[in-house]
Design an enzyme around this catalytic site. Structure first.
Site, short mmCIF file in Angstrom:
data_model
loop_
_atom_site.label_atom_id
_atom_site.label_comp_id
_atom_site.label_asym_id
_atom_site.label_seq_id
_atom_site.Cartn_x
_atom_site.Cartn_y
_atom_site.Cartn_z
N SER A 61 0.87 -1.18 0.00
CA SER A 61 0.00 0.00 0.00
C SER A 61 0.90 1.22 0.00
O SER A 61 2.12 1.10 0.17
CB SER A 61 -0.93 0.00 1.22
OG SER A 61 -0.18 0.13 2.42
N LEU A 98 -3.28 1.47 7.09
CA LEU A 98 -3.70 2.58 6.24
C LEU A 98 -3.08 2.52 4.84
O LEU A 98 -1.96 2.03 4.67
CB LEU A 98 -3.34 3.92 6.89
CG LEU A 98 -4.03 4.26 8.20
CD1 LEU A 98 -3.57 5.63 8.70
CD2 LEU A 98 -5.54 4.20 8.07
N HIS A 130 3.66 -4.97 2.86
CA HIS A 130 3.15 -5.56 4.10
C HIS A 130 3.61 -7.00 4.27
O HIS A 130 3.94 -7.43 5.38
CB HIS A 130 1.61 -5.53 4.11
CG HIS A 130 1.05 -4.16 4.20
ND1 HIS A 130 0.76 -3.55 5.40
CD2 HIS A 130 0.70 -3.26 3.24
CE1 HIS A 130 0.26 -2.34 5.19
NE2 HIS A 130 0.22 -2.15 3.87
N LEU A 139 5.29 -10.65 2.06
CA LEU A 139 5.69 -11.52 0.96
C LEU A 139 5.64 -12.94 1.52
O LEU A 139 6.22 -13.20 2.57
CB LEU A 139 7.10 -11.19 0.48
CG LEU A 139 7.67 -12.02 -0.69
CD1 LEU A 139 8.81 -11.26 -1.36
CD2 LEU A 139 8.18 -13.39 -0.26
N TYR A 189 16.49 -9.70 2.44
CA TYR A 189 16.09 -8.46 1.78
C TYR A 189 17.30 -7.65 1.31
O TYR A 189 17.22 -6.92 0.30
CB TYR A 189 15.19 -7.65 2.70
CG TYR A 189 13.81 -8.25 2.82
CD1 TYR A 189 12.95 -8.29 1.72
CD2 TYR A 189 13.35 -8.81 4.01
CE1 TYR A 189 11.69 -8.86 1.80
CE2 TYR A 189 12.08 -9.38 4.11
CZ TYR A 189 11.27 -9.40 2.99
OH TYR A 189 10.01 -9.98 3.07
#
Length: 205
Positions: free
Chosen positions: A95, A109, A120, A122, A166
């Protein structure tokens, strides 16, 4: 619903070759591999994969079923699902966020005017893990974000044991995240999304 394989740099090879050999096209079969944005109709499949992946590790899910439906209704274009013969095997849900760092409010949000894509979650289905699918999906997602005029960077929070994964995907650690979930603490990471104009000119975005 956007289908990401319509972008040249994301097009699976079996779709490219079918044009030159129309007689060899598959007849009424699902594509072997497809990448597309998710919809609220995919929410249950998403949650089943996420629940199995996270509850056994942390005891909770980043997104619950109603939150998955919430984001897939508000901003489906910031999601990406990997389907094998019609079956969801991995996904990302994001988002927009409008501040430099994530806060507790970022968990629920979507800020339509934001320039940071908050990833948010994976997750990869258990039978498809240890095959590199998570890193492949993240690479495709970051390529896709370069086609979105609003996106300037991707941000996420993760537990310490996931930081090396990451980092290999090109993210850099920003330090401890302000967000906590129960007793869990997180590291905040970001990936700059560059080359917007170049990608749009040369990839059909």
């Amino acid at each position: 619903m956007p289908v990401l394989s319509t972008l040249p740099f994301l097009k699976p090879s079996h779709l490219q070759s079918s044009r030159s050999s129309p007689g060899r096209q598959r007849r009424h079969t699902l594509p072997a591999s497809e990448f597309r944005c998710l919809s609220p109709e995919d929410a249950v499949s998403v949650f089943e994969i996420e629940r199995e992946a996270f509850i056994s590790v942390s005891g909770d899910c980043p997104l619950h079923l109603d939150e998955i439906r919430h984001f897939l209704t508000l901003c489906p274009e910031l999601s990406l699902g990997w389907f094998e013969e019609g079956r969801l095997v991995a996904f990302i849900i994001g988002s927009l966020w409008d501040q430099d760092r994530l806060s507790q409010a970022a968990l629920t949000l979507h800020k339509p005017r934001g320039t940071a894509v908050h990833i948010h979650v994976l997750a990869v289905h258990r039978t498809f893990r240890q095959q590199g699918k998570g890193s492949i999906l993240m690479w495709r997602y970051l390529q896709y974000l370069r086609c979105l005029p609003c996106a300037r960077r991707a941000v996420l929070m993760c537990e310490d044991f996931l930081v090396p994964f990451y980092e290999k995907c090109g993210f850099e650690a920003l330090g401890p995240c302000q967000v906590t979930v129960g007793t869990l603490a997180f590291t905040e990471m970001q990936h700059e999304v560059r080359g917007h104009a170049f990608m749009r000119r040369n990839s059909g975005c």
